[in-house]
Design a protein around this motif. Structure first.
Motif, PDB file in Angstrom:
ATOM      1  N   GLY A 234       0.397  -0.965   0.149  1.00  0.00           N
ATOM      2  CA  GLY A 234       0.132  -0.151   0.040  1.00  0.00           C
ATOM      3  C   GLY A 234       0.643   1.074  -0.483  1.00  0.00           C
ATOM      4  O   GLY A 234      -0.042   2.205   0.012  1.00  0.00           O
ATOM      5  N   GLY A 235       2.346   1.379  -0.077  1.00  0.00           N
ATOM      6  CA  GLY A 235       2.888   1.998   0.091  1.00  0.00           C
ATOM      7  C   GLY A 235       2.563   2.311  -1.436  1.00  0.00           C
ATOM      8  O   GLY A 235       2.241   2.171  -2.235  1.00  0.00           O
ATOM      9  N   ARG A 236       3.514   4.286  -1.747  1.00  0.00           N
ATOM     10  CA  ARG A 236       3.301   4.620  -3.171  1.00  0.00           C
ATOM     11  C   ARG A 236       4.769   4.597  -2.931  1.00  0.00           C
ATOM     12  O   ARG A 236       5.747   5.749  -2.044  1.00  0.00           O
ATOM     13  N   ASP A 237       5.185   4.927  -4.740  1.00  0.00           N
ATOM     14  CA  ASP A 237       6.870   5.449  -4.587  1.00  0.00           C
ATOM     15  C   ASP A 237       6.967   6.638  -4.558  1.00  0.00           C
ATOM     16  O   ASP A 237       6.779   7.480  -5.024  1.00  0.00           O
ATOM     17  N   ASP A 238       8.331   7.285  -3.985  1.00  0.00           N
ATOM     18  CA  ASP A 238       8.812   8.067  -4.547  1.00  0.00           C
ATOM     19  C   ASP A 238      10.162   8.223  -4.690  1.00  0.00           C
ATOM     20  O   ASP A 238      10.954   8.989  -3.986  1.00  0.00           O
ATOM     21  N   GLY A 239      10.975   7.571  -5.585  1.00  0.00           N
ATOM     22  CA  GLY A 239      11.998   7.498  -5.928  1.00  0.00           C
ATOM     23  C   GLY A 239      12.898   5.200  -5.703  1.00  0.00           C
ATOM     24  O   GLY A 239      12.968   5.198  -5.093  1.00  0.00           O
ATOM     25  N   ALA A 240      12.079   4.842  -7.379  1.00  0.00           N
ATOM     26  CA  ALA A 240      12.337   3.973  -7.084  1.00  0.00           C
ATOM     27  C   ALA A 240      14.235   3.612  -6.726  1.00  0.00           C
ATOM     28  O   ALA A 240      15.029   4.418  -6.429  1.00  0.00           O
ATOM     29  N   PRO A 241      14.155   2.648  -6.637  1.00  0.00           N
ATOM     30  CA  PRO A 241      15.628   1.870  -6.085  1.00  0.00           C
ATOM     31  C   PRO A 241      16.964   2.338  -7.369  1.00  0.00           C
ATOM     32  O   PRO A 241      16.157   2.018  -8.064  1.00  0.00           O
ATOM     33  N   GLY A 242      18.046   2.682  -6.252  1.00  0.00           N
ATOM     34  CA  GLY A 242      19.368   3.340  -7.075  1.00  0.00           C
ATOM     35  C   GLY A 242      20.316   3.649  -7.061  1.00  0.00           C
ATOM     36  O   GLY A 242      20.058   4.670  -5.427  1.00  0.00           O
ATOM     37  N   PHE A 243      20.984   4.547  -7.491  1.00  0.00           N
ATOM     38  CA  PHE A 243      22.582   4.691  -6.378  1.00  0.00           C
ATOM     39  C   PHE A 243      21.810   6.338  -7.348  1.00  0.00           C
ATOM     40  O   PHE A 243      21.494   6.948  -8.125  1.00  0.00           O
ATOM     41  N   ARG A 244      22.381   6.666  -6.046  1.00  0.00           N
ATOM     42  CA  ARG A 244      22.227   8.371  -5.330  1.00  0.00           C
ATOM     43  C   ARG A 244      23.637   9.084  -6.157  1.00  0.00           C
ATOM     44  O   ARG A 244      24.407   9.800  -4.899  1.00  0.00           O
ATOM     45  N   PRO A 245      24.467   9.360  -7.225  1.00  0.00           N
ATOM     46  CA  PRO A 245      26.105   9.773  -6.860  1.00  0.00           C
ATOM     47  C   PRO A 245      25.853  11.209  -7.042  1.00  0.00           C
ATOM     48  O   PRO A 245      27.104  11.866  -5.613  1.00  0.00           O
TER      49      PRO A 245
ATOM     50  N   TYR B 287      25.896   5.196  -2.567  1.00  0.00           N
ATOM     51  CA  TYR B 287      25.148   5.543  -1.901  1.00  0.00           C
ATOM     52  C   TYR B 287      23.668   4.947  -2.720  1.00  0.00           C
ATOM     53  O   TYR B 287      23.742   5.376  -3.486  1.00  0.00           O
ATOM     54  N   TYR B 288      23.454   3.759  -2.559  1.00  0.00           N
ATOM     55  CA  TYR B 288      21.919   3.539  -3.210  1.00  0.00           C
ATOM     56  C   TYR B 288      21.333   3.506  -1.829  1.00  0.00           C
ATOM     57  O   TYR B 288      21.034   2.930  -1.122  1.00  0.00           O
ATOM     58  N   ALA B 289      19.542   3.619  -2.715  1.00  0.00           N
ATOM     59  CA  ALA B 289      18.180   4.041  -1.638  1.00  0.00           C
ATOM     60  C   ALA B 289      17.224   3.950  -2.036  1.00  0.00           C
ATOM     61  O   ALA B 289      17.266   4.199  -4.029  1.00  0.00           O
ATOM     62  N   ALA B 290      16.155   3.767  -1.694  1.00  0.00           N
ATOM     63  CA  ALA B 290      15.263   3.673  -2.079  1.00  0.00           C
ATOM     64  C   ALA B 290      13.815   4.491  -1.782  1.00  0.00           C
ATOM     65  O   ALA B 290      14.453   4.866  -0.576  1.00  0.00           O
ATOM     66  N   PHE B 291      12.472   5.218  -2.471  1.00  0.00           N
ATOM     67  CA  PHE B 291      11.641   6.174  -1.077  1.00  0.00           C
ATOM     68  C   PHE B 291      10.957   5.671  -1.401  1.00  0.00           C
ATOM     69  O   PHE B 291      10.379   5.230  -2.307  1.00  0.00           O
ATOM     70  N   LEU B 292       9.955   5.434  -0.232  1.00  0.00           N
ATOM     71  CA  LEU B 292       8.377   5.569  -0.333  1.00  0.00           C
ATOM     72  C   LEU B 292       7.082   6.546   0.592  1.00  0.00           C
ATOM     73  O   LEU B 292       8.065   7.156   1.298  1.00  0.00           O
ATOM     74  N   ARG B 293       6.681   6.132   0.519  1.00  0.00           N
ATOM     75  CA  ARG B 293       5.654   7.059   1.029  1.00  0.00           C
ATOM     76  C   ARG B 293       4.803   5.739   1.909  1.00  0.00           C
ATOM     77  O   ARG B 293       4.184   5.108   1.290  1.00  0.00           O
ATOM     78  N   ASP B 294       3.845   6.304   3.131  1.00  0.00           N
ATOM     79  CA  ASP B 294       3.585   5.667   3.682  1.00  0.00           C
ATOM     80  C   ASP B 294       2.097   5.732   2.993  1.00  0.00           C
ATOM     81  O   ASP B 294       1.899   6.132   2.489  1.00  0.00           O
ATOM     82  N   PRO B 295       0.658   4.900   3.816  1.00  0.00           N
ATOM     83  CA  PRO B 295      -0.343   5.149   3.415  1.00  0.00           C
ATOM     84  C   PRO B 295      -0.581   6.725   3.538  1.00  0.00           C
ATOM     85  O   PRO B 295      -1.886   7.183   3.387  1.00  0.00           O
ATOM     86  N   ASP B 296      -0.380   7.162   4.651  1.00  0.00           N
ATOM     87  CA  ASP B 296      -0.338   8.684   4.641  1.00  0.00           C
ATOM     88  C   ASP B 296       0.464   9.376   5.018  1.00  0.00           C
ATOM     89  O   ASP B 296      -0.308  10.732   5.058  1.00  0.00           O
ATOM     90  N   GLY B 297       1.436   9.006   3.547  1.00  0.00           N
ATOM     91  CA  GLY B 297       2.246   9.870   3.099  1.00  0.00           C
ATOM     92  C   GLY B 297       3.675  10.257   3.750  1.00  0.00           C
ATOM     93  O   GLY B 297       3.935  10.831   3.181  1.00  0.00           O
ATOM     94  N   ASN B 298       4.192  10.384   4.565  1.00  0.00           N
ATOM     95  CA  ASN B 298       5.154   9.933   5.245  1.00  0.00           C
ATOM     96  C   ASN B 298       6.462   9.499   3.933  1.00  0.00           C
ATOM     97  O   ASN B 298       6.230   7.841   3.682  1.00  0.00           O
ATOM     98  N   LYS B 299       7.641  10.229   4.563  1.00  0.00           N
ATOM     99  CA  LYS B 299       8.758   9.691   3.346  1.00  0.00           C
ATOM    100  C   LYS B 299       9.496   9.263   4.261  1.00  0.00           C
ATOM    101  O   LYS B 299       9.692   9.094   4.776  1.00  0.00           O
ATOM    102  N   LEU B 300       9.717   7.928   3.359  1.00  0.00           N
ATOM    103  CA  LEU B 300      10.758   6.618   4.013  1.00  0.00           C
ATOM    104  C   LEU B 300      11.640   6.573   3.660  1.00  0.00           C
ATOM    105  O   LEU B 300      11.466   6.798   2.145  1.00  0.00           O
ATOM    106  N   GLU B 301      12.781   6.338   3.947  1.00  0.00           N
ATOM    107  CA  GLU B 301      14.197   5.643   2.409  1.00  0.00           C
ATOM    108  C   GLU B 301      14.603   4.294   3.244  1.00  0.00           C
ATOM    109  O   GLU B 301      14.554   4.754   4.779  1.00  0.00           O
ATOM    110  N   ALA B 302      15.520   3.679   2.368  1.00  0.00           N
ATOM    111  CA  ALA B 302      16.291   2.735   2.757  1.00  0.00           C
ATOM    112  C   ALA B 302      17.350   3.156   2.251  1.00  0.00           C
ATOM    113  O   ALA B 302      17.424   3.110   0.764  1.00  0.00           O
ATOM    114  N   MET B 303      18.673   2.713   2.628  1.00  0.00           N
ATOM    115  CA  MET B 303      19.664   3.228   2.437  1.00  0.00           C
ATOM    116  C   MET B 303      20.309   1.899   2.166  1.00  0.00           C
ATOM    117  O   MET B 303      21.184   1.813   3.713  1.00  0.00           O
TER     118      MET B 303
END
Length: 140
Positions: A97-108, A114-130
């Motif tokens: 149920g999350g929304r894409d806010d940046g597909a997995p990939g390098f962030r030069p 630096y390799y990361a991905a971004f999501l928005r949770d169902p309420d719009g909170n922005k999350l990253e894993a790196m």
């Protein structure tokens, strides 16, 4: 300053984000954070806590019981063990149920490796894993 064991305490004890639907938020966070090896460690009437050993991240109804809102410019970044974990975080978060806010990939533009991905949770909170990837394996 050090604690009784002679180690420095962490800079941040825990982070909380507001959610509007505990069931929907729980499904999202169980999936997305589970992909990073982070589990639900506590349930509370107002929310749930996640961590590897103790509550470090909370998804909860706002304390004042007013509607939650995602802060513009605010995000929480979770440390991932490797690229596969970042990829799973993104895929499982989207499936739950999350929304894409940046597909997995390098962030030069952030830093080399630096390799990361971004999501928005169902309420719009922005999350990253790196994760950091050694330069020799960037092209792998």
């Amino acid at each position: 300053m050090t604690d009784a064991a002679g180690t420095r305490p962490p800079l941040v004890s825990h982070v909380s984000v507001g959610v509007s639907d505990l069931e929907k938020a729980g499904a999202f966070y169980d999936a997305a954070l589970g992909a990073l090896g982070i589990g639900r460690v506590m349930d509370h009437v107002m929310g749930m806590a996640y961590g590897r050993a103790f509550p470090e991240f909370w998804a909860s109804i706002p304390h004042d019981r007013q509607p939650c809102s995602a802060g513009n410019g605010v995000h929480v970044c979770f440390a991932a063990s490797d690229r596969d974990a970042v990829d799973r975080f993104h895929a499982q978060g989207l499936a739950a149920g999350g929304r894409d806010d940046g597909a997995p990939g390098f962030r030069p533009d952030y830093a080399p490796g630096y390799y990361a991905a971004f999501l928005r949770d169902p309420d719009g909170n922005k999350l990253e894993a790196m994760t950091w990837v050694r330069p020799a394996s960037i092209d792998a």
